[in-house]
Design a protein around this motif. Structure first.
Motif, PDB file in Angstrom:
ATOM      1  N   ARG A  20       0.575  -1.759   0.217  1.00 37.76           N
ATOM      2  CA  ARG A  20      -0.561  -0.082   0.127  1.00 37.76           C
ATOM      3  C   ARG A  20       0.924   1.484  -0.230  1.00 37.76           C
ATOM      4  O   ARG A  20       0.918   2.165  -1.254  1.00 37.76           O
ATOM      5  CB  ARG A  20      -0.890   0.072   0.958  1.00 37.76           C
ATOM      6  CG  ARG A  20      -1.794   0.979   1.556  1.00 37.76           C
ATOM      7  CD  ARG A  20      -3.264   0.826   1.747  1.00 37.76           C
ATOM      8  NE  ARG A  20      -1.920   0.330   4.035  1.00 37.76           N
ATOM      9  CZ  ARG A  20      -2.562  -0.634   3.899  1.00 37.76           C
ATOM     10  NH1 ARG A  20      -2.881  -1.243   3.352  1.00 37.76           N
ATOM     11  NH2 ARG A  20      -2.322  -1.002   5.483  1.00 37.76           N
ATOM     12  N   CYS A  23       2.414   2.386  -3.249  1.00 41.11           N
ATOM     13  CA  CYS A  23       1.314   2.933  -4.648  1.00 41.11           C
ATOM     14  C   CYS A  23       1.099   4.056  -4.816  1.00 41.11           C
ATOM     15  O   CYS A  23       0.937   4.545  -3.253  1.00 41.11           O
ATOM     16  CB  CYS A  23       0.223   1.753  -4.032  1.00 41.11           C
ATOM     17  SG  CYS A  23      -1.391   2.374  -4.969  1.00 41.11           S
ATOM     18  N   TYR A  25      -0.366   6.534  -5.041  1.00 36.72           N
ATOM     19  CA  TYR A  25      -2.579   7.186  -5.755  1.00 36.72           C
ATOM     20  C   TYR A  25      -2.459   8.498  -6.044  1.00 36.72           C
ATOM     21  O   TYR A  25      -3.476   8.619  -6.529  1.00 36.72           O
ATOM     22  CB  TYR A  25      -3.478   6.889  -4.525  1.00 36.72           C
ATOM     23  CG  TYR A  25      -4.731   6.893  -4.568  1.00 36.72           C
ATOM     24  CD1 TYR A  25      -5.057   5.527  -4.504  1.00 36.72           C
ATOM     25  CD2 TYR A  25      -5.519   7.327  -3.923  1.00 36.72           C
ATOM     26  CE1 TYR A  25      -6.451   5.608  -5.136  1.00 36.72           C
ATOM     27  CE2 TYR A  25      -6.231   7.238  -4.013  1.00 36.72           C
ATOM     28  CZ  TYR A  25      -7.392   6.239  -4.528  1.00 36.72           C
ATOM     29  OH  TYR A  25      -8.485   5.730  -4.495  1.00 36.72           O
ATOM     30  N   THR A  26      -1.833   9.243  -6.444  1.00 41.59           N
ATOM     31  CA  THR A  26      -1.915  10.530  -6.715  1.00 41.59           C
ATOM     32  C   THR A  26      -1.447  10.376  -8.734  1.00 41.59           C
ATOM     33  O   THR A  26      -2.671  11.164  -9.149  1.00 41.59           O
ATOM     34  CB  THR A  26      -0.508  10.939  -6.927  1.00 41.59           C
ATOM     35  OG1 THR A  26       0.873  11.055  -7.073  1.00 41.59           O
ATOM     36  CG2 THR A  26      -0.705  11.686  -4.931  1.00 41.59           C
ATOM     37  N   LYS A  28      -4.537   9.071 -10.825  1.00 46.39           N
ATOM     38  CA  LYS A  28      -5.464   7.951 -10.545  1.00 46.39           C
ATOM     39  C   LYS A  28      -5.413   7.446 -12.449  1.00 46.39           C
ATOM     40  O   LYS A  28      -4.796   8.237 -12.818  1.00 46.39           O
ATOM     41  CB  LYS A  28      -6.118   9.177 -10.765  1.00 46.39           C
ATOM     42  CG  LYS A  28      -6.501  10.097  -9.583  1.00 46.39           C
ATOM     43  CD  LYS A  28      -7.261   9.225  -8.157  1.00 46.39           C
ATOM     44  CE  LYS A  28      -6.892  10.615  -7.613  1.00 46.39           C
ATOM     45  NZ  LYS A  28      -7.145   9.323  -6.335  1.00 46.39           N
ATOM     46  N   ARG A  44      -5.664  -1.055  -8.409  1.00 47.19           N
ATOM     47  CA  ARG A  44      -5.632  -1.854  -6.960  1.00 47.19           C
ATOM     48  C   ARG A  44      -7.721  -1.402  -6.607  1.00 47.19           C
ATOM     49  O   ARG A  44      -8.358  -0.809  -7.065  1.00 47.19           O
ATOM     50  CB  ARG A  44      -5.601  -1.479  -5.869  1.00 47.19           C
ATOM     51  CG  ARG A  44      -4.579  -1.072  -5.656  1.00 47.19           C
ATOM     52  CD  ARG A  44      -3.749   0.216  -4.843  1.00 47.19           C
ATOM     53  NE  ARG A  44      -4.116  -0.751  -2.934  1.00 47.19           N
ATOM     54  CZ  ARG A  44      -3.003  -1.301  -2.148  1.00 47.19           C
ATOM     55  NH1 ARG A  44      -2.237  -1.204  -2.814  1.00 47.19           N
ATOM     56  NH2 ARG A  44      -3.838  -0.863  -0.891  1.00 47.19           N
ATOM     57  N   GLU A 125     -10.183   6.016   0.499  1.00 50.44           N
ATOM     58  CA  GLU A 125      -8.468   6.955   0.332  1.00 50.44           C
ATOM     59  C   GLU A 125      -7.802   5.759   1.513  1.00 50.44           C
ATOM     60  O   GLU A 125      -6.409   6.162   0.806  1.00 50.44           O
ATOM     61  CB  GLU A 125      -8.593   8.041   0.753  1.00 50.44           C
ATOM     62  CG  GLU A 125      -9.371   9.178  -0.132  1.00 50.44           C
ATOM     63  CD  GLU A 125      -8.383   9.985  -1.746  1.00 50.44           C
ATOM     64  OE1 GLU A 125      -7.219   8.718  -1.587  1.00 50.44           O
ATOM     65  OE2 GLU A 125      -9.107  10.085  -2.112  1.00 50.44           O
ATOM     66  N   LYS A 128      -6.164   2.984  -0.997  1.00 51.78           N
ATOM     67  CA  LYS A 128      -5.869   3.109  -1.883  1.00 51.78           C
ATOM     68  C   LYS A 128      -6.430   3.027  -3.175  1.00 51.78           C
ATOM     69  O   LYS A 128      -5.729   2.199  -4.325  1.00 51.78           O
ATOM     70  CB  LYS A 128      -4.199   3.553  -2.351  1.00 51.78           C
ATOM     71  CG  LYS A 128      -3.951   4.059  -1.872  1.00 51.78           C
ATOM     72  CD  LYS A 128      -2.114   3.691  -0.940  1.00 51.78           C
ATOM     73  CE  LYS A 128      -1.842   5.175  -1.015  1.00 51.78           C
ATOM     74  NZ  LYS A 128      -0.084   5.218  -0.370  1.00 51.78           N
ATOM     75  N   ASP A 130      -8.635   2.005  -6.844  1.00 46.28           N
ATOM     76  CA  ASP A 130      -9.456   2.351  -7.946  1.00 46.28           C
ATOM     77  C   ASP A 130     -10.372   1.643  -7.982  1.00 46.28           C
ATOM     78  O   ASP A 130     -11.223   2.621  -9.279  1.00 46.28           O
ATOM     79  CB  ASP A 130      -7.734   1.995  -8.994  1.00 46.28           C
ATOM     80  CG  ASP A 130      -6.337   2.286  -8.911  1.00 46.28           C
ATOM     81  OD1 ASP A 130      -6.693   3.582  -7.976  1.00 46.28           O
ATOM     82  OD2 ASP A 130      -5.491   1.692  -8.435  1.00 46.28           O
TER      83      ASP A 130
END
Length: 324
Positions: A20, A23, A25-26, A28, A44, A125, A128, A130
């Motif tokens: 995690r 990753c 996550y910014t 997208k 994810r 969030e 994370k 998707d």
């Protein structure tokens, strides 16, 4: 291919935390990027459920979620007992049993225990996420609002197909339908009436039925054993009878040994079996056969002197006897 040799980690395990944290996550990932396989990192995907009595329908749903896109990291949320009992009803398996069942499925990369019933942005969030995968049937809990409405509105919902003909409710219905059978089976395996929540009278009834079934089974096995022995006896008799017939034909048949021997030794055998003919009698004249042998006197005077005189005297006496 990666070898699967251990269960999936829980979300708080070091392995899951490391993945995690790695990753970004910014960045997208859109649906188009995911389908095209151009995502810059693992996608994810999150799937959730109760997963009571884990069966092939559950496994197939997770397989579909794992294969939605290339390079999917599948996170599975499992609801707790308290939340499930409140929102849906009693479960058969405990929450720990359901957690373990899911994390041993080969398609799962991470398990979130005590997952929420409705997903909010904070949860998305934190993990994370998707995309969220679930079947497209509106899922409501006593209201007209679909619990995935918020996810669908954000364009993060991906539908999977349900496996028709199998569900946890179907499995429970089968158990309820055959309740007596399962109770009797578990009593025979050593469970007590208290363990099964069965009354004293019903316990005795089920145990009597088990005894009767055992007697029927033993009787059937005995009959089958007798039938088997009879079949074996008939088979042996047929085998022995064939051997006897073959031996008989070998000896007495048209081409048998005895027939051949008789043909070769016919004259000798016929001579041995028939008595010899009587010898022929020697022929004699009728006179010799009928006349007795000649008598001879005790004293023969024919050869002495004066024999004739004596004979003449005797003949005279015979012809004329002396008068008185």
């Amino acid at each position: 291919f990666q070898t699967i040799c251990k269960p999936a980690p829980f979300t708080d395990d070091e392995e899951a935390v490391r993945d995690r944290d790695a990753c970004d996550y910014t960045k997208k990932i859109t649906l188009e990027m995911a389908k095209a396989g151009s995502a810059p990192r693992p996608i994810r995907v999150y799937a959730d459920g109760i997963y009571d009595l884990f069966h092939q329908g559950h496994a197939r749903q997770l397989m579909q979620a794992k294969n939605l896109f290339p390079n999917v990291y599948l996170i599975v949320g499992v609801n707790s007992d308290a939340l499930t009992h409140q929102c849906k009803g009693r479960t058969v398996m405990t929450e720990d049993e359901r957690y373990e069942a899911v994390r041993h499925c080969r398609y799962v990369d991470e398990v979130v225990p005590d997952a929420p019933w409705t997903l909010d942005d904070e949860f998305l969030e934190k993990h994370k996420i998707d995309f969220v995968a679930h079947d497209d049937i509106p899922y409501t809990t006593g209201s007209a609002t679909d619990v995935y409405a918020h996810i669908k509105a954000r364009g993060m919902f991906i539908s999977t197909e349900r496996t028709e003909g199998v569900s946890t409710s179907d499995v429970v219905s089968r158990i309820v339908k055959d309740y007596d059978v399962y109770v009797r089976r578990n009593l025979a395996r050593g469970y007590s009436a208290k363990d099964l929540n069965v009354s004293y009278i019903n316990e005795k009834k089920y145990r009597l039925q088990n005894k009767l079934d055992d007697l029927k089974k033993k009787g059937k096995e005995m009959i089958e054993d007798i039938e088997g022995k009879r079949t074996d006896l008939i088979s042996k008799w047929e085998e022995k009878s064939r051997e006897f017939i073959d031996t008989f034909l070998m000896l007495f048949g048209r081409d048998g040994r005895l027939t051949q021997y008789l043909s070769e030794k016919k004259d000798s055998v016929m001579s041995a079996l028939s008595p010899p003919s009587s010898p022929k009698a020697i022929s004699h004249s009728s006179e010799e056969c009928n006349s007795p042998p000649a008598k001879t006197s005790k004293f023969d005077f024919s050869s002495r002197a004066g024999a004739s005189l004596v004979d003449d005297d005797y003949s005279d006496d015979d012809l004329e006897p002396e008068r008185m």
